[in-house]
Design a protein around this motif. Structure first.
Motif, mmCIF file in Angstrom:
data_model
loop_
_atom_site.group_PDB
_atom_site.id
_atom_site.type_symbol
_atom_site.label_atom_id
_atom_site.label_comp_id
_atom_site.label_asym_id
_atom_site.label_seq_id
_atom_site.Cartn_x
_atom_site.Cartn_y
_atom_site.Cartn_z
ATOM 1 N N THR A 62 0.745 70.607 126.889
ATOM 2 C CA THR A 62 1.000 72.013 126.550
ATOM 3 C C THR A 62 2.478 72.232 126.246
ATOM 4 O O THR A 62 2.830 72.869 125.247
ATOM 5 C CB THR A 62 0.543 72.934 127.701
ATOM 6 N N LEU A 63 3.345 71.677 127.102
ATOM 7 C CA LEU A 63 4.781 71.767 126.819
ATOM 8 C C LEU A 63 5.092 71.173 125.445
ATOM 9 O O LEU A 63 5.909 71.702 124.688
ATOM 10 C CB LEU A 63 5.582 71.003 127.876
ATOM 11 N N ALA A 64 4.424 70.070 125.135
ATOM 12 C CA ALA A 64 4.686 69.375 123.871
ATOM 13 C C ALA A 64 4.268 70.226 122.674
ATOM 14 O O ALA A 64 4.849 70.109 121.589
ATOM 15 C CB ALA A 64 3.951 68.035 123.846
ATOM 16 N N LEU A 65 3.291 71.093 122.897
ATOM 17 C CA LEU A 65 2.845 71.961 121.802
ATOM 18 C C LEU A 65 3.977 72.906 121.400
ATOM 19 O O LEU A 65 4.277 73.078 120.206
ATOM 20 C CB LEU A 65 1.623 72.752 122.284
ATOM 21 N N GLY A 66 4.618 73.510 122.389
ATOM 22 C CA GLY A 66 5.768 74.363 122.090
ATOM 23 C C GLY A 66 6.911 73.547 121.499
ATOM 24 O O GLY A 66 7.588 73.977 120.564
ATOM 25 N N GLN A 67 7.104 72.361 122.055
ATOM 26 C CA GLN A 67 8.163 71.471 121.578
ATOM 27 C C GLN A 67 7.936 71.097 120.105
ATOM 28 O O GLN A 67 8.891 71.024 119.326
ATOM 29 C CB GLN A 67 8.187 70.210 122.456
ATOM 30 N N THR A 68 6.672 70.900 119.730
ATOM 31 C CA THR A 68 6.348 70.570 118.341
ATOM 32 C C THR A 68 6.883 71.634 117.391
ATOM 33 O O THR A 68 7.534 71.343 116.393
ATOM 34 C CB THR A 68 4.810 70.475 118.142
ATOM 35 N N LEU A 69 6.587 72.900 117.742
ATOM 36 C CA LEU A 69 7.039 74.016 116.906
ATOM 37 C C LEU A 69 8.547 73.971 116.720
ATOM 38 O O LEU A 69 9.065 74.115 115.613
ATOM 39 C CB LEU A 69 6.668 75.337 117.576
ATOM 40 N N ILE A 70 9.248 73.764 117.826
ATOM 41 C CA ILE A 70 10.712 73.806 117.768
ATOM 42 C C ILE A 70 11.252 72.606 116.993
ATOM 43 O O ILE A 70 12.170 72.733 116.181
ATOM 44 C CB ILE A 70 11.278 73.883 119.203
ATOM 45 N N ILE A 71 10.651 71.444 117.203
ATOM 46 C CA ILE A 71 11.102 70.242 116.486
ATOM 47 C C ILE A 71 10.800 70.370 114.988
ATOM 48 O O ILE A 71 11.567 69.886 114.154
ATOM 49 C CB ILE A 71 10.478 68.977 117.122
ATOM 50 N N LEU A 72 9.730 71.068 114.655
ATOM 51 C CA LEU A 72 9.419 71.292 113.234
ATOM 52 C C LEU A 72 10.550 72.041 112.531
ATOM 53 O O LEU A 72 10.803 71.852 111.349
ATOM 54 C CB LEU A 72 8.118 72.091 113.084
ATOM 55 N N THR A 73 11.246 72.903 113.288
ATOM 56 C CA THR A 73 12.361 73.641 112.682
ATOM 57 C C THR A 73 13.673 72.875 112.838
ATOM 58 O O THR A 73 14.754 73.450 112.739
ATOM 59 C CB THR A 73 12.547 75.027 113.338
ATOM 60 N N ALA A 74 13.574 71.567 113.141
ATOM 61 C CA ALA A 74 14.738 70.700 113.329
ATOM 62 C C ALA A 74 15.525 71.077 114.579
ATOM 63 O O ALA A 74 16.692 70.733 114.713
ATOM 64 C CB ALA A 74 15.658 70.683 112.119
ATOM 65 N N GLY A 75 14.875 71.779 115.505
ATOM 66 C CA GLY A 75 15.520 72.097 116.778
ATOM 67 C C GLY A 75 15.038 71.146 117.863
ATOM 68 O O GLY A 75 14.354 70.157 117.585
ATOM 69 N N ASP A 260 9.556 64.098 128.581
ATOM 70 C CA ASP A 260 8.165 63.689 128.370
ATOM 71 C C ASP A 260 7.549 64.444 127.197
ATOM 72 O O ASP A 260 6.786 63.889 126.417
ATOM 73 C CB ASP A 260 7.336 63.934 129.639
ATOM 74 N N SER A 261 7.883 65.743 127.095
ATOM 75 C CA SER A 261 7.297 66.522 125.995
ATOM 76 C C SER A 261 7.875 66.053 124.656
ATOM 77 O O SER A 261 7.156 65.977 123.656
ATOM 78 C CB SER A 261 7.533 68.023 126.204
ATOM 79 N N ILE A 262 9.154 65.708 124.624
ATOM 80 C CA ILE A 262 9.745 65.210 123.371
ATOM 81 C C ILE A 262 9.095 63.868 123.002
ATOM 82 O O ILE A 262 8.756 63.612 121.845
ATOM 83 C CB ILE A 262 11.275 65.061 123.511
ATOM 84 N N THR A 263 8.881 63.021 124.023
ATOM 85 C CA THR A 263 8.219 61.738 123.781
ATOM 86 C C THR A 263 6.862 61.943 123.112
ATOM 87 O O THR A 263 6.541 61.285 122.131
ATOM 88 C CB THR A 263 8.028 60.981 125.119
ATOM 89 N N ALA A 264 6.076 62.874 123.668
ATOM 90 C CA ALA A 264 4.744 63.111 123.109
ATOM 91 C C ALA A 264 4.841 63.549 121.647
ATOM 92 O O ALA A 264 4.091 63.080 120.790
ATOM 93 C CB ALA A 264 4.011 64.172 123.932
ATOM 94 N N LEU A 314 7.861 54.423 121.957
ATOM 95 C CA LEU A 314 8.603 55.529 121.363
ATOM 96 C C LEU A 314 9.516 55.017 120.246
ATOM 97 O O LEU A 314 9.535 55.562 119.134
ATOM 98 C CB LEU A 314 9.429 56.223 122.451
ATOM 99 N N ILE A 315 10.251 53.951 120.560
ATOM 100 C CA ILE A 315 11.145 53.392 119.549
ATOM 101 C C ILE A 315 10.328 52.889 118.358
ATOM 102 O O ILE A 315 10.688 53.095 117.196
ATOM 103 C CB ILE A 315 12.002 52.266 120.161
#
Lengths: 329, 338
Positions: A62-75, A260-264, A314-315
């Motif tokens: 669930t955390l990764a879902l929010g993280q996905t959105l933010i990473i999509l905007t290069a954040g 962990d969420s960034i890893t996912a 991950l790498i």
């Protein structure tokens, strides 16, 4: 389906293939891991165990879902787990103070939304890099959680707050918790929003090339702010998920939740440079980590070697991303 | 290239299908976890797997399991406070069919729900090292009485001050953690003070970490150097505190105590870094836990209640009226690398 995708293209390279369908890589990794563990242990391929693996991945998923959105905007969001822990404490303390479960839950989510708004405003108005903003917030929120709870864990007795983990039903023999159901609905909802609505297209555009997005009439700041607010709601729901898993709000919990969420998300094929990634990929990424942990544990592999495996994967995933990009260009 | 990757994909898919086909039949539902009339399957869940204390606990449990013909498997959280990781560990051990779970709970309330599920499935659950709240959440607890260990440190420091009014710094662990609270209040009882006593000249929490303790005490010493006693909650923090005191040339005017009984800590006492440490015995906890598991598998008999595995003051400056052992004895009985 795979062959059809390939047939439609003139000269499809592997790189292009991965680039077009970023969830394919993690899906393959997931499949291989499941096959290997099913063959090598007696206990992995058991419906109870498979359900367990999903339950174990819910909070980070669930955390990764929010993280996905933010990473999509290069954040990037380094403070999501800290915000979640603070929200679990708010929910737990309110309930202990006599507030009803539903209000405690809502106020906890309000708190994470406010945190999302603050982050988003600092990023869009003052143009601070998300890395710095959330690094600062990580420290602030961790300390706030410890102050708020006087360092003490708060056990949660409220049925509603525990509901996502404790209530389960059988679906084709598989035990399904309400937490799993909710996560699935959230993934579907966000998948729809990202792929089928103008808002989703704007999010991708803003992450890919903010300047062209602005020139083509997209309100870049408003889009980014909306992403942080939606991610805030998701972090609040992750707090609910966390209380369902462990009905005990602990200021020392989830110290590695942000990473962990960034890893996912990265295992799910997203690019840390923005504009590329998918909800489906993130789901696979979160599941790959949980499957690895569960399978390697059942094989008796030391936890530190499990960390080595996860890190190497991950790498590897980032290498595939690079490789795919080079093939394309 | 494309042909080959497609072929590989097809092979993996085929493997998945065939393995699913045959395995589902074999492993449907899992077995019963209950004890009685069978082989002991012991699972150990520690707070982390890198801290030497838990390494010793794990090694002792493993050795005891091997000696008694029990199956053994050890899991851990990733950091102190990783309740989620410990819940996962409990679930995975149940999945593997463990009939006894020995756990050092990360927080006294964090994993009660999972423990409850395990017990309902017939698994014997024993808390090692750290008690749960309430203590009836587990079948039994084999641990150091941390209040008593703190009290012993306090009593020693009080006796060593030889009638002088204490002027005390307290270097605490993680604020709010059960062990930290018990040792802290035990110490105050032993030295005869309360949290509000003016004799306490400063307190700093240092999460059990050497460098944080050093930093914390350096900062406290900016406020006052007029102290004669220091409480440290564990030995790494004792070392950090010593470094800070030494830099100010204060070590000779101060009686410092600690708790743990790691071999490095006993050597610190021998070398005069602090006057005394209170040793605890993780090996005993682990061995008694495994023996209880074997008994449960054989007879279905469960242990109950709190079993104190004891603690002992280690010092080379014994004081009449305070029971203690010297560092030679300490080095024979310490945990960690000798």
């Amino acid at each position: 389906m795979t062959t059809a995708t390939l047939k439609n293209n003139e000269r499809p390279s592997i790189g292009e293939f991965f680039l077009r369908a970023p969830a394919v890589g993690p899906a393959l990794a997931l499949l291989v891991a499941i096959v290997v563990f099913s063959l090598s242990t007696d206990t992995f391929l058991d419906l109870d165990n498979l359900s367990l693996v999903v339950q174990q991945s819910l909070v980070i998923g669930t955390l990764a879902l929010g993280q996905t959105l933010i990473i999509l905007t290069a954040g990037i969001d380094l403070a999501n787990a800290a915000a979640m822990v603070l929200a679990t404490l708010i929910m737990a303390k309110l309930v202990v103070g006599g507030v009803s479960g539903i209000w405690a839950l809502l106020l906890g989510i309000v708190a994470t939304v406010v945190i999302g708004m603050v982050t988003g405003s600092l990023v869009t108005r003052i143009k601070l890099p998300p890395f710095i903003v959330t690094l600062g917030l990580l420290t602030v929120l961790t300390a706030a959680a410890k102050l708020f709870a006087s360092g003490q864990a708060v056990p949660v007795a409220d049925e509603l707050l525990k509901w996502l983990g404790t209530r389960r039903y059988l679906f084709g023999g598989i035990p399904i918790t309400y937490g799993m159901t909710l996560a699935l609905l959230m993934y579907l909802g966000l998948w729809y929003a990202l792929t089928r609505t103008p808002w989703g297209k704007h999010v991708y555009a803003v992450g890919n090339a903010p300047e062209s997005a602005r020139l083509s009439g997209i309100k870049v700041n408003r889009t980014i702010l909306s992403v942080y607010i939606v991610a805030g709601v998701i972090v609040g729901i992750a707090a609910w998920q966390a209380l369902g898993r462990v009905p005990n709000a602990d200021p020392n919990a989830f110290q590695l939740g942000n990473l962990d969420s960034i890893t996912a998300v990265v295992l799910g094929g997203a690019s840390l440079f923005g504009g590329r990634g998918s909800v489906l990929g993130t789901m696979m990424g979160a599941l790959v980590v949980a499957v690895l942990r569960s399978g390697l544990t059942q094989l008796g592999v030391d936890a530190l070697y499990q960390d080595v495996a996860t890190g190497a994967l991950l790498i590897g995933a980032v290498c595939v991303d690079r490789f795919a990009r080079r093939q394309q260009s | 290239m494309r042909q080959r990757s497609l072929a590989a994909l097809a092979m993996v898919a085929a493997l998945a299908v065939t393995s699913a086909g045959c395995t589902v039949e074999r492993h449907w539902g899992g077995g019963s976890n209950a004890g009685g009339g069978g082989k002991a399957k012991v699972g150990l869940v520690t707070k982390t797997d890198t801290n030497p204390y838990f390494v010793e606990l794990r090694a002792a449990a493993k050795a005891a399991a091997e000696a008694n013909g029990a199956e053994f498997s050890a899991l851990a959280g990733q950091f102190d406070g990783d309740n989620d990781g410990q819940v996962r560990a409990i679930e995975n051990l149940m999945q593997q069919g463990a009939n006894t779970i020995l756990i050092t709970p990360s927080s006294s309330t964090g994993v009660l729900d999972a423990i409850d599920r395990a017990r309902k499935a017939g698994v014997l659950v024993i808390a090692l090292d750290t008690a749960t709240e309430p203590d009836t959440a587990v079948d039994a607890t084999f641990a150091t009485d941390n209040f008593e260990a703190g009290r012993q440190q306090g009593a020693y420091v009080k006796a060593a001050l030889n009638g002088k009014q204490p002027k005390l710094f307290m270097v605490d662990g993680t604020a709010g953690s059960t062990v930290d609270t018990q040792r802290h209040t035990g110490f105050l009882k032993g030295i005869g003070l309360t949290d509000a006593s003016p004799e306490i000249k400063g307190k700093t929490p240092a999460n059990g970490d050497q460098s944080l303790a050093q930093q914390g005490v350096e900062n406290l010493l900016q406020r006052t150097t007029d102290i004669n006693a220091v409480y440290t909650m564990n030995e790494p923090m004792g070392r950090g505190t010593y470094a800070a005191l030494q830099a100010r040339g204060l070590v000779n005017q101060i009686v410092m105590g600690s708790i743990d009984g790691g071999c490095e800590g006993v050597k610190n006492v021998r070398d005069g870094q602090y006057a005394a440490t209170v040793m605890q015995f993780p090996k005993k906890m682990a061995e008694q836990g495994v023996l209880a598991a074997v008994e449960y598998a054989k007879t279905g008999q469960k242990p109950s209640g709190f079993v104190n595995t004891g603690s002992a003051v280690i010092t080379d400056k014994p004081i009449p009226g305070v029971e203690s052992q010297d560092t030679k004895w300490g080095l024979e009985n310490c945990w960690g690398t000798k």
